[in-house]
Design a protein around this motif. Structure first.
Motif, PDB file in Angstrom:
ATOM      1  N   LEU A 104       5.627 -11.706 -39.757  1.00  0.00           N
ATOM      2  CA  LEU A 104       5.668 -10.759 -40.867  1.00  0.00           C
ATOM      3  C   LEU A 104       6.398 -11.338 -42.065  1.00  0.00           C
ATOM      4  CD1 LEU A 104       6.406  -7.446 -38.916  1.00  0.00           C
ATOM      5  CD2 LEU A 104       4.234  -8.168 -39.940  1.00  0.00           C
ATOM      6  N   GLU A 105       7.464 -12.089 -41.803  1.00  0.00           N
ATOM      7  CA  GLU A 105       8.193 -12.706 -42.907  1.00  0.00           C
ATOM      8  C   GLU A 105       7.332 -13.746 -43.627  1.00  0.00           C
ATOM      9  OE1 GLU A 105      11.740 -14.257 -41.238  1.00  0.00           O
ATOM     10  OE2 GLU A 105      12.737 -12.301 -41.079  1.00  0.00           O
ATOM     11  N   ASP A 106       6.566 -14.513 -42.852  1.00  0.00           N
ATOM     12  CA  ASP A 106       5.680 -15.509 -43.469  1.00  0.00           C
ATOM     13  C   ASP A 106       4.626 -14.823 -44.325  1.00  0.00           C
ATOM     14  OD1 ASP A 106       7.129 -17.495 -42.241  1.00  0.00           O
ATOM     15  OD2 ASP A 106       5.720 -17.733 -40.559  1.00  0.00           O
ATOM     16  N   GLU A 107       4.070 -13.713 -43.800  1.00  0.00           N
ATOM     17  CA  GLU A 107       3.067 -12.989 -44.591  1.00  0.00           C
ATOM     18  C   GLU A 107       3.688 -12.427 -45.866  1.00  0.00           C
ATOM     19  OE1 GLU A 107       1.326 -10.015 -42.166  1.00  0.00           O
ATOM     20  OE2 GLU A 107       0.394 -11.415 -40.756  1.00  0.00           O
ATOM     21  N   ALA A 108       4.910 -11.893 -45.714  1.00  0.00           N
ATOM     22  CA  ALA A 108       5.564 -11.339 -46.904  1.00  0.00           C
ATOM     23  C   ALA A 108       5.907 -12.434 -47.898  1.00  0.00           C
ATOM     24  CB  ALA A 108       6.827 -10.587 -46.490  1.00  0.00           C
ATOM     25  N   ARG A 109       6.331 -13.585 -47.422  1.00  0.00           N
ATOM     26  CA  ARG A 109       6.690 -14.695 -48.305  1.00  0.00           C
ATOM     27  C   ARG A 109       5.466 -15.224 -49.058  1.00  0.00           C
ATOM     28  NH1 ARG A 109       8.947 -17.219 -44.771  1.00  0.00           N
ATOM     29  NH2 ARG A 109      11.077 -16.461 -45.069  1.00  0.00           N
ATOM     30  N   ALA A 110       4.293 -15.115 -48.430  1.00  0.00           N
ATOM     31  CA  ALA A 110       3.054 -15.572 -49.092  1.00  0.00           C
ATOM     32  C   ALA A 110       2.537 -14.577 -50.127  1.00  0.00           C
ATOM     33  CB  ALA A 110       1.975 -15.837 -48.041  1.00  0.00           C
ATOM     34  N   ASP A 111       3.057 -13.376 -50.131  1.00  0.00           N
ATOM     35  CA  ASP A 111       2.625 -12.380 -51.110  1.00  0.00           C
ATOM     36  C   ASP A 111       3.063 -12.824 -52.507  1.00  0.00           C
ATOM     37  OD1 ASP A 111       3.361  -9.679 -52.705  1.00  0.00           O
ATOM     38  OD2 ASP A 111       1.672  -9.313 -51.336  1.00  0.00           O
ATOM     39  N   PRO A 112       2.183 -12.728 -53.537  1.00  0.00           N
ATOM     40  CA  PRO A 112       2.543 -13.192 -54.900  1.00  0.00           C
ATOM     41  C   PRO A 112       3.764 -12.501 -55.470  1.00  0.00           C
ATOM     42  CG  PRO A 112       0.177 -12.850 -54.707  1.00  0.00           C
ATOM     43  CD  PRO A 112       0.772 -12.290 -53.470  1.00  0.00           C
ATOM     44  N   LEU A 113       3.855 -11.199 -55.238  1.00  0.00           N
ATOM     45  CA  LEU A 113       4.991 -10.461 -55.788  1.00  0.00           C
ATOM     46  C   LEU A 113       6.303 -10.913 -55.160  1.00  0.00           C
ATOM     47  CD1 LEU A 113       6.210  -8.218 -57.495  1.00  0.00           C
ATOM     48  CD2 LEU A 113       5.603  -6.595 -55.659  1.00  0.00           C
ATOM     49  N   VAL A 114       6.329 -11.020 -53.800  1.00  0.00           N
ATOM     50  CA  VAL A 114       7.552 -11.437 -53.109  1.00  0.00           C
ATOM     51  C   VAL A 114       7.899 -12.865 -53.479  1.00  0.00           C
ATOM     52  CG1 VAL A 114       8.622 -11.791 -50.845  1.00  0.00           C
ATOM     53  CG2 VAL A 114       7.109  -9.841 -51.223  1.00  0.00           C
ATOM     54  N   SER A 115       6.863 -13.691 -53.604  1.00  0.00           N
ATOM     55  CA  SER A 115       7.089 -15.084 -53.992  1.00  0.00           C
ATOM     56  C   SER A 115       7.723 -15.183 -55.359  1.00  0.00           C
ATOM     57  CB  SER A 115       5.773 -15.862 -53.924  1.00  0.00           C
ATOM     58  OG  SER A 115       5.952 -17.200 -54.347  1.00  0.00           O
ATOM     59  N   ALA A 116       7.245 -14.329 -56.299  1.00  0.00           N
ATOM     60  CA  ALA A 116       7.803 -14.333 -57.647  1.00  0.00           C
ATOM     61  C   ALA A 116       9.255 -13.870 -57.637  1.00  0.00           C
ATOM     62  CB  ALA A 116       6.961 -13.448 -58.550  1.00  0.00           C
ATOM     63  N   ILE A 117       9.552 -12.885 -56.803  1.00  0.00           N
ATOM     64  CA  ILE A 117      10.937 -12.387 -56.720  1.00  0.00           C
ATOM     65  C   ILE A 117      11.859 -13.456 -56.175  1.00  0.00           C
ATOM     66  CG2 ILE A 117      12.424 -10.719 -55.569  1.00  0.00           C
ATOM     67  CD1 ILE A 117      10.125  -8.722 -55.695  1.00  0.00           C
ATOM     68  N   LEU A 118      11.435 -14.139 -55.125  1.00  0.00           N
ATOM     69  CA  LEU A 118      12.258 -15.197 -54.539  1.00  0.00           C
ATOM     70  C   LEU A 118      12.485 -16.320 -55.516  1.00  0.00           C
ATOM     71  CD1 LEU A 118      10.757 -15.371 -50.916  1.00  0.00           C
ATOM     72  CD2 LEU A 118      12.905 -14.304 -51.636  1.00  0.00           C
ATOM     73  N   ALA A 119      11.449 -16.597 -56.340  1.00  0.00           N
ATOM     74  CA  ALA A 119      11.584 -17.672 -57.334  1.00  0.00           C
ATOM     75  C   ALA A 119      12.507 -17.260 -58.466  1.00  0.00           C
ATOM     76  CB  ALA A 119      10.217 -18.063 -57.870  1.00  0.00           C
ATOM     77  N   SER A 120      12.516 -15.975 -58.826  1.00  0.00           N
ATOM     78  CA  SER A 120      13.339 -15.508 -59.934  1.00  0.00           C
ATOM     79  C   SER A 120      14.811 -15.389 -59.560  1.00  0.00           C
ATOM     80  CB  SER A 120      12.823 -14.151 -60.435  1.00  0.00           C
ATOM     81  OG  SER A 120      11.471 -14.245 -60.851  1.00  0.00           O
ATOM     82  N   PHE A 121      15.098 -15.202 -58.284  1.00  0.00           N
ATOM     83  CA  PHE A 121      16.494 -15.023 -57.830  1.00  0.00           C
ATOM     84  C   PHE A 121      16.856 -16.151 -56.868  1.00  0.00           C
ATOM     85  CE2 PHE A 121      14.890 -10.835 -58.924  1.00  0.00           C
ATOM     86  CZ  PHE A 121      15.888 -10.348 -59.749  1.00  0.00           C
ATOM     87  N   PRO A 122      17.476 -17.191 -57.383  1.00  0.00           N
ATOM     88  CA  PRO A 122      17.857 -18.290 -56.486  1.00  0.00           C
ATOM     89  C   PRO A 122      18.816 -17.794 -55.387  1.00  0.00           C
ATOM     90  CG  PRO A 122      18.048 -18.957 -58.773  1.00  0.00           C
ATOM     91  CD  PRO A 122      17.803 -17.468 -58.785  1.00  0.00           C
ATOM     92  N   GLY A 123      18.607 -18.257 -54.186  1.00  0.00           N
ATOM     93  CA  GLY A 123      19.435 -17.843 -53.044  1.00  0.00           C
ATOM     94  C   GLY A 123      18.978 -16.579 -52.361  1.00  0.00           C
ATOM     95  N   ALA A 124      18.014 -15.876 -52.904  1.00  0.00           N
ATOM     96  CA  ALA A 124      17.515 -14.663 -52.257  1.00  0.00           C
ATOM     97  C   ALA A 124      16.695 -15.032 -51.026  1.00  0.00           C
ATOM     98  CB  ALA A 124      16.665 -13.870 -53.249  1.00  0.00           C
ATOM     99  N   LYS A 125      16.720 -14.187 -50.054  1.00  0.00           N
ATOM    100  CA  LYS A 125      15.969 -14.425 -48.840  1.00  0.00           C
ATOM    101  C   LYS A 125      15.485 -13.101 -48.274  1.00  0.00           C
ATOM    102  CE  LYS A 125      20.114 -14.433 -45.944  1.00  0.00           C
ATOM    103  NZ  LYS A 125      20.889 -15.193 -44.926  1.00  0.00           N
ATOM    104  N   ILE A 126      14.480 -13.209 -47.451  1.00  0.00           N
ATOM    105  CA  ILE A 126      13.905 -12.023 -46.821  1.00  0.00           C
ATOM    106  C   ILE A 126      14.753 -11.675 -45.599  1.00  0.00           C
ATOM    107  CG2 ILE A 126      11.887 -11.083 -45.664  1.00  0.00           C
ATOM    108  CD1 ILE A 126      10.186 -12.993 -47.311  1.00  0.00           C
TER     109      ILE A 126
END
Length: 624
Positions: free
Chosen positions: A554-576
């Motif tokens: 589920l985490e891999d699927e969420a990480r592949a989502d464009p929105l979640v990917s953009a959030i992770l890229a915008s906030f360094p150090g953020a994680k699921i």
């Protein structure tokens, strides 16, 4: 020996010193020995056939005649009569040439050694050096070593060679009260005789003969008390009799002996026993206080009570025990009476409580109160039922069935009674279970878990259905057995699952009795037998491993989502941290899932991302 006449006093001669009874009536031949028939028979046959040993070991408690027997044996070995037959003989009808000197311990060829004061190698060296020389006047040179167990290890070793191959003219007689302390290497070179305690009836007869020889009147009760106090020791009995004669001024009765020895009156002890068995606590405490005031020791009173309890028990089981001549007429008659009325369970329980009570009284700072508390416990327990009787009475109160078991109903099912009530109550307390949707990504063999359904009404007769292993885990959770639930989730790999049989492969963290515990609890919870076997096959992944795999997916699927990917890229150090379904939690302002119709712009999954201006949201975050 009994019947020995006193020496007449010569006028003008100094009065001879008094000889105590234990020395005056010391046996001088085998006919005078009492209670040692097997040993006398063995020695008689050995002397008659010429099979005379080189060493003898005499062992027994104090006062049974070890040293006396050694002297008689030395006399028999060197028995010789002037003008008569010469040779070792057990029959010694008259004094021989060496007899008096041997019995008085002053013969040159009969050497008595006290091992307690001669323990070293140098003392044994004197024996071995002197053993090479022939006797001066007797036939054999006899060494009598008393308390031989006191010799040192080196002394025993120094004696071994001479003891094994002594000269033909040397004989050894050893005496000891601690036979276990004698090395086996010494015992194997000797003929061993165990001198047993003298029977109380035989002791009474022996004391009666000595009292008659001393012209002293001693009643039967006094003789029985002396024989009982001597505990099988002849020397102790003669010492007590000597003291009793002096105490009574030439006449000995039971009361004088009890007063002298600090013993309680046997009749009063029996009265105390009767009060305790009847539960008369006030009378028992008063009787104990009276005996204490007259000088009786509380521990001795309890010991006498224990002895009488043993007598009553033996009389009940072996009626001939009451014919023991050491018993008084009161003990004999009242013992038979109690044996006919008291059950064995009461006597056995009183015996155990008295044994523990005697030890308590002996160590208590105040013996009398401790003894009183012992009597209180026995009196209160005298009429109590034993555990089996209590269970039987409880079963009778419940209708004739054993506690916890109901009568069998037709068809093999349990009928009414305690068992049915207990089973029904247990089932009624069990939570009802409902099935949940099978989680995504679960193995093919897994089914929906069982969870408590608070809305369901309790149905006592319905047992939970365990269609898969996940149902077993859910049942453990419903039963609030968290330890078993965690163990099944984390440490168990399922190999096979069938209705009533489970094969598992426990992991390293599983307990050693996990399979047996699981089978027992499933049988208890479901009301039918379950078999849990341990297999060496690898089996499927554990529930915990499946959950972790599903979570990673589920985490891999969420990480592949464009929105979640953009959030992770915008906030360094953020994680699921976690991935949850929107069906499990309500959305803000919309209530819980299923609480009402959704807006028309909702997608099939309940969330429409087009309804939000994501670019505007990110610009606001950048401005902040």
């Amino acid at each position: 020996m009994p019947g020995e006449a006193r020496a007449a006093a010569t006028p003008g001669a100094p009065a001879a010193g008094y000889r105590v009874l234990a020395r005056k009536y010391r046996p001088s031949n085998f006919d005078d020995l009492i209670g040692h028939g097997p040993m006398v028979q063995t020695l008689s046959n050995a002397f008659a056939t010429g099979r005379i040993a080189q060493a003898w070991m005499l062992t027994g408690v104090r006062g049974v005649g070890k040293t006396t027997t050694a002297r008689i044996l030395a006399r028999a070995l060197n028995y010789e009569v002037e003008g008569g037959a010469s040779g070792p003989s057990v029959a010694m009808p008259e004094l021989g040439i060496h007899c008096r000197a041997i019995m008085e311990g002053r013969h040159v060829d009969v050497i008595e050694i006290d091992a307690a004061s001669h323990t070293g190698v140098s003392d044994i060296r004197e024996i071995t050096d002197a053993a090479r020389y022939k006797p001066v006047s007797a036939r054999y040179k006899v060494y009598i070593v008393d308390e031989v167990h006191m010799l040192s290890t080196a002394a025993f070793n120094a004696l071994l060679k001479t003891l094994e191959e002594p000269p033909e003219h040397v004989k050894f007689v050893f005496a000891t009260t601690e036979i276990r302390k004698v090395p086996i290497t010494v015992l194997s070179r000797c003929q061993r005789f165990d001198l047993r305690r003298v029977d109380a009836g035989l002791m009474v007869k022996h004391l009666s003969g000595i009292a008659a020889a001393e012209n002293v009147v001693v009643d039967d009760e006094a003789l029985a008390l002396i024989a009982r106090a001597a505990e099988g020791s002849v020397r102790d009995s003669l010492t007590i009799l000597d003291q009793a004669i002096a105490h009574g001024g030439g006449r000995v009765d039971g009361a004088e002996v009890r007063a002298m020895l600090g013993l309680a009156d046997r009749g009063r002890v029996i009265d105390l026993f009767e009060m305790v068995m009847k539960g008369d606590i006030a009378g028992a405490l008063g009787e104990l206080a009276d005996q204490y005031d007259t000088g009786a020791d509380p521990a001795v009173v309890l010991s006498d009570l224990a002895a009488f309890t043993h007598l009553v028990t033996r009389t009940k089981l072996v009626p001939a025990s009451a014919d023991d001549p050491s018993l008084t007429e009161t003990e004999r008659e009242r013992g038979r009476s109690f044996a006919g009325t008291l059950p064995v369970r009461v006597l056995a329980r009183a015996w155990q409580m008295l044994l523990k009570g005697i030890a308590e009284v002996q160590t208590a700072p105040r013996p009398l109160p401790a003894a009183e508390m012992v009597l209180v416990r026995i009196a209160y327990a005298a009429d109590l039922p034993t555990p089996d009787e209590a269970l039987k009475a409880l079963a009778d109160m419940r209708g004739g069935a054993a506690p916890g078991r109901g009568p069998a109903a037709p068809g093999g099912s349990s009928g009414g009674g305690a068992s049915a009530a207990s089973t029904g109550a247990t089932t009624a307390r069990a939570p009802q279970l409902r099935s949940l949707p099978t989680p995504a990504g679960a193995p093919a063999g897994a089914t929906a878990r069982l969870a408590p359904d608070p809305a369901a009404a309790p149905r006592p007769a319905e047992a939970p259905v365990l269609a898969a292993f996940d149902d077993v885990i859910a049942l453990a959770a419903a039963r609030r057995d968290i330890g078993l639930k965690v163990a099944l989730e984390r440490h168990v790999r399922l190999v096979r699952y069938e209705d009533g049989r489970i094969e598992i492969n426990p992991g390293p963290g599983a307990g050693p009795n996990l399979a047996g515990e699981l089978g027992r609890k499933l049988t208890e919870w479901t009301g039918r037998r379950w078999i849990v076997a341990v297999s060496r096959e690898d089996g499927a992944a554990t529930v915990q491993e499946r959950r972790e795999t599903q979570k990673r997916s589920l985490e891999d699927e969420a990480r592949a989502d464009p929105l979640v990917s953009a959030i992770l890229a915008s906030f360094p150090g953020a994680k699921i941290v976690d991935v949850r379904s929107v069906l499990d939690e309500p959305l803000p302002g919309l209530g819980a899932p299923g609480d009402g119709p959704l807006p028309p712009d909702y997608g099939a999954d309940g969330f429409d991302p087009d309804a939000y201006d994501l670019d505007a949201m990110f610009r606001d975050l950048d401005d902040d």
